[in-house]
Design a protein around this motif. Structure first.
Motif, PDB file in Angstrom:
ATOM      1  N   GLU A 122       0.901  -1.154   0.000  1.00 23.34           N
ATOM      2  CA  GLU A 122       0.000   0.000   0.000  1.00 23.34           C
ATOM      3  C   GLU A 122       0.935   1.198   0.000  1.00 23.34           C
ATOM      4  O   GLU A 122       1.626   1.436   0.989  1.00 23.34           O
ATOM      5  CB  GLU A 122      -0.880   0.002   1.250  1.00 23.34           C
ATOM      6  N   PRO A 123       1.018   1.935  -1.082  1.00 25.71           N
ATOM      7  CA  PRO A 123       2.051   2.961  -1.175  1.00 25.71           C
ATOM      8  C   PRO A 123       1.835   4.127  -0.219  1.00 25.71           C
ATOM      9  O   PRO A 123       0.698   4.395   0.183  1.00 25.71           O
ATOM     10  CB  PRO A 123       1.939   3.444  -2.623  1.00 25.71           C
ATOM     11  N   VAL A 124       2.911   4.796   0.143  1.00 27.90           N
ATOM     12  CA  VAL A 124       2.786   6.072   0.837  1.00 27.90           C
ATOM     13  C   VAL A 124       2.679   7.162  -0.219  1.00 27.90           C
ATOM     14  O   VAL A 124       3.032   6.963  -1.382  1.00 27.90           O
ATOM     15  CB  VAL A 124       3.982   6.367   1.781  1.00 27.90           C
ATOM     16  N   ASP A 125       2.202   8.317   0.183  1.00 29.48           N
ATOM     17  CA  ASP A 125       2.075   9.455  -0.713  1.00 29.48           C
ATOM     18  C   ASP A 125       3.438   9.820  -1.307  1.00 29.48           C
ATOM     19  O   ASP A 125       4.434   9.853  -0.590  1.00 29.48           O
ATOM     20  CB  ASP A 125       1.511  10.640   0.087  1.00 29.48           C
ATOM     21  N   LYS A 126       3.477  10.091  -2.613  1.00 27.85           N
ATOM     22  CA  LYS A 126       4.665  10.499  -3.379  1.00 27.85           C
ATOM     23  C   LYS A 126       5.706   9.385  -3.515  1.00 27.85           C
ATOM     24  O   LYS A 126       6.866   9.628  -3.813  1.00 27.85           O
ATOM     25  CB  LYS A 126       5.323  11.756  -2.780  1.00 27.85           C
ATOM     26  N   PRO A 160      -4.628   2.239  -0.827  1.00 28.85           N
ATOM     27  CA  PRO A 160      -4.949   2.035   0.592  1.00 28.85           C
ATOM     28  C   PRO A 160      -6.433   2.297   0.876  1.00 28.85           C
ATOM     29  O   PRO A 160      -7.070   3.094   0.188  1.00 28.85           O
ATOM     30  CB  PRO A 160      -4.095   3.080   1.309  1.00 28.85           C
ATOM     31  N   TYR A 184      -8.413   5.968   0.879  1.00 31.32           N
ATOM     32  CA  TYR A 184      -7.676   6.985   0.115  1.00 31.32           C
ATOM     33  C   TYR A 184      -7.960   6.773  -1.368  1.00 31.32           C
ATOM     34  O   TYR A 184      -8.107   5.644  -1.810  1.00 31.32           O
ATOM     35  CB  TYR A 184      -6.159   6.826   0.291  1.00 31.32           C
ATOM     36  N   LEU A 238      -1.665  10.299  -3.008  1.00 28.86           N
ATOM     37  CA  LEU A 238      -2.891   9.857  -2.338  1.00 28.86           C
ATOM     38  C   LEU A 238      -3.752  11.065  -1.975  1.00 28.86           C
ATOM     39  O   LEU A 238      -3.247  12.190  -1.885  1.00 28.86           O
ATOM     40  CB  LEU A 238      -2.537   9.086  -1.066  1.00 28.86           C
ATOM     41  N   ILE A 254      -1.108   7.661   8.128  1.00 26.74           N
ATOM     42  CA  ILE A 254      -0.405   6.372   8.051  1.00 26.74           C
ATOM     43  C   ILE A 254       0.162   6.091   6.659  1.00 26.74           C
ATOM     44  O   ILE A 254       1.029   5.248   6.526  1.00 26.74           O
ATOM     45  CB  ILE A 254      -1.242   5.146   8.492  1.00 26.74           C
ATOM     46  N   HIS A 255      -0.311   6.791   5.643  1.00 27.65           N
ATOM     47  CA  HIS A 255       0.292   6.598   4.320  1.00 27.65           C
ATOM     48  C   HIS A 255       1.107   7.812   3.894  1.00 27.65           C
ATOM     49  O   HIS A 255       1.256   8.084   2.709  1.00 27.65           O
ATOM     50  CB  HIS A 255      -0.784   6.229   3.294  1.00 27.65           C
ATOM     51  N   GLU A 256       1.593   8.554   4.867  1.00 27.75           N
ATOM     52  CA  GLU A 256       2.504   9.662   4.588  1.00 27.75           C
ATOM     53  C   GLU A 256       3.867   9.326   5.176  1.00 27.75           C
ATOM     54  O   GLU A 256       3.969   8.655   6.197  1.00 27.75           O
ATOM     55  CB  GLU A 256       1.986  10.958   5.209  1.00 27.75           C
ATOM     56  N   SER A 257       4.898   9.847   4.522  1.00 27.00           N
ATOM     57  CA  SER A 257       6.248   9.460   4.907  1.00 27.00           C
ATOM     58  C   SER A 257       7.223  10.569   4.511  1.00 27.00           C
ATOM     59  O   SER A 257       6.972  11.301   3.566  1.00 27.00           O
ATOM     60  CB  SER A 257       6.574   8.161   4.167  1.00 27.00           C
ATOM     61  N   LEU A 285      10.119  11.280   2.593  1.00 27.05           N
ATOM     62  CA  LEU A 285      10.858  10.529   1.576  1.00 27.05           C
ATOM     63  C   LEU A 285      12.126  11.260   1.134  1.00 27.05           C
ATOM     64  O   LEU A 285      13.048  10.656   0.625  1.00 27.05           O
ATOM     65  CB  LEU A 285       9.971  10.301   0.346  1.00 27.05           C
TER      66      LEU A 285
END
Lengths: 187, 279
Positions: free
Chosen positions: A61-65, A77, A80, A92, B257-260, B262
């Protein structure tokens, strides 16, 4: 080597087809695959794990960017929307649901069609609403290849029949035929 | 009508020329989606919209509100809140003061989630809490602390997971009734947070892109969840630098939770599972 990316949309009744497709692909399958699948609102975790059990390719499930890499499978995800952006990365968003759906299959397909044009293969599987039909039309109009799961094989045929009505569909295939087709693609 | 990237650039330039809002580093796909939605909602086209924002300040303010996305939930992602409770706040127990910033707080559900946690741990009194957003309408909702019950009822399940259970010690269970923190009126379809929870947080307008440091106190914790996804990679990195400057040493940054992190700023933070700390 015309096609370089695959995007798959599905909803009710698609889980089995998706797992069968994923388990059939060899470790050497390099084309990135994007999965825009509806799921129950409260099932937020465990879906990747369930899909991963038989897949030889890594599913994330990818993270944003996050940058798109070869040989990887990207699952939108829960809760989203997943966009493909120019520049080969994923974005996302938590904007409101489209067609009562977040992730929205249409939004993912629009953005993938825009980014990858004739290099994209779009596949619509079993589902209970019309999400994805308009997205598949974008894939076709941008020069990509379109495949729809044979409605006779689908647990719920609303999504596939809507896609066939709306978009120029290149192939109507059973799950077995989809797998056969993907395995024949030059890598 | 298909909107091109050039159309968007012109629109963003128009906003910049008549105000100090700058959307030039927003994430392009979601920004374009917002504009498409606005064009449908207002039954207009982009040239007309652009023209009107040039001449109508109030309308521009409304459009800025429409551009921003406002989704938030009570105790969204319970695992994150369990981590805050058992891994972060426990470390701050001995401090005289605890400072927390909710950046992009929307309608405030997570601000009140934090208040409840702090109160359960006996830390509410010594906490300073700031909650900001670019959209003043959502701040008004947040200040009132009153929500539609049917939209929030399912998140009471999250409350149970965070407040009643301890995932790190399953034999522990805390019987905390919802009435301790909420007035629920099913016939009116409302759920209101108790007045004592509304005394602490200071809500005010702040634009992450341009407003910079207005607090002049270092933070133990910054929560910025599902906000940066609307910014492009370059702007995200600027904000990570900004947060770095605002955080205390070892201070925690909690993203969606889907932010990071990078980019190059990753070296300035330590990733600890579901959150980051400043190095």
């Amino acid at each position: 080597m015309k096609y370089k990316y695959i995007i798959i949309g599905g909803s009710a009744g698609s889980f089995q087809a998706v797992t069968r497709i994923l388990e059939s692909l060899p470790k050497t399958f390099t084309m990135p695959i994007f999965l825009a699948l509806h799921r129950l609102k409260h099932v937020r975790t465990g879906f990747v794990e369930a899909l991963s059990i038989k897949s030889k390719l890594p599913i994330v499930e990818p993270v944003d960017k996050e940058h798109i890499k070869q040989g990887k499978i990207y699952l939108a995800p829960a809760n989203y929307h997943m966009y493909i952006e120019l520049g080969n990365y994923i974005a996302l968003s938590t904007e409101e649901a489209v067609n009562h759906s977040r992730p929205s299959i249409d939004l993912s397909f629009y953005s993938a069609a825009f980014a990858f044009k004739e290099k994209l293969i779009g596949i619509i599987l079993s589902g209970a609403n019309k999400d994805g039909a308009s997205g598949l039309k974008y894939v076709a109009d941008a020069g990509g290849l379109t495949i729809v799961q044979n409605p006779d094989e689908c647990q719920v045929r609303t999504m596939t029949t809507a896609a066939i009505k709306t978009a120029r569909v290149d192939y109507i295939y059973t799950t077995d035929q989809i797998i056969e087709f993907l395995l024949k693609l030059p890598q | 009508m298909i909107i091109t990237q050039d159309d968007i650039t012109l629109f963003v330039e128009a906003i910049k020329s008549v105000s100090d809002y700058d959307f030039s580093e927003y994430s392009i796909k979601s920004f374009t989606r917002r504009i498409e939605k606005i064009l449908v909602d207002y039954k207009t086209d982009l040239p007309l919209l652009t023209n009107r924002i040039r001449h109508d300040d109030k309308f521009l303010e409304q459009i800025v509100k429409d551009i921003t996305v406002n989704t938030t939930e009570l105790f969204r992602d319970p695992k994150v809140w369990q981590t805050i409770k058992y891994r972060i706040l426990t470390r701050l127990n001995d401090q005289d003061k605890i400072s927390i910033w909710h950046a992009g707080c929307s309608t405030g559900q997570e601000v009140y989630s934090m208040q409840i946690l702090l109160n359960e741990l006996g830390l509410l009194e010594k906490s300073d809490i700031f909650a900001t957003d670019i959209n003043v309408d959502v701040l008004d909702v947040a200040r009132k602390g009153e929500y539609i019950y049917r939209f929030n009822v399912e998140y009471l399940e999250n409350f149970d997971k965070v407040i009643k259970q301890n995932p790190f010690n399953e034999s522990e269970f805390f019987e905390v009734p919802y009435e301790k923190y909420f007035d629920i009126d099913k016939s009116k379809d409302t759920i209101k947070v108790k007045p004592f929870l509304k005394q602490k947080p200071t809500f005010f307008k702040h634009d992450l892109v341009k407003d910079g440091d207005i607090f002049h106190i270092p933070f133990d914790m910054i929560l910025c969840r599902n906000v940066l996804i609307y910014f492009n990679y370059e702007l995200q990195n600027k904000i990570f630098e900004l947060f770095y400057q605002y955080l205390k040493e070892e201070g925690s940054l909690i993203l969606g939770i889907h932010e990071s992190i990078l980019g190059p700023k990753a070296t300035k933070y330590t990733k600890k599972g579901l959150y980051y700390t400043k190095k």
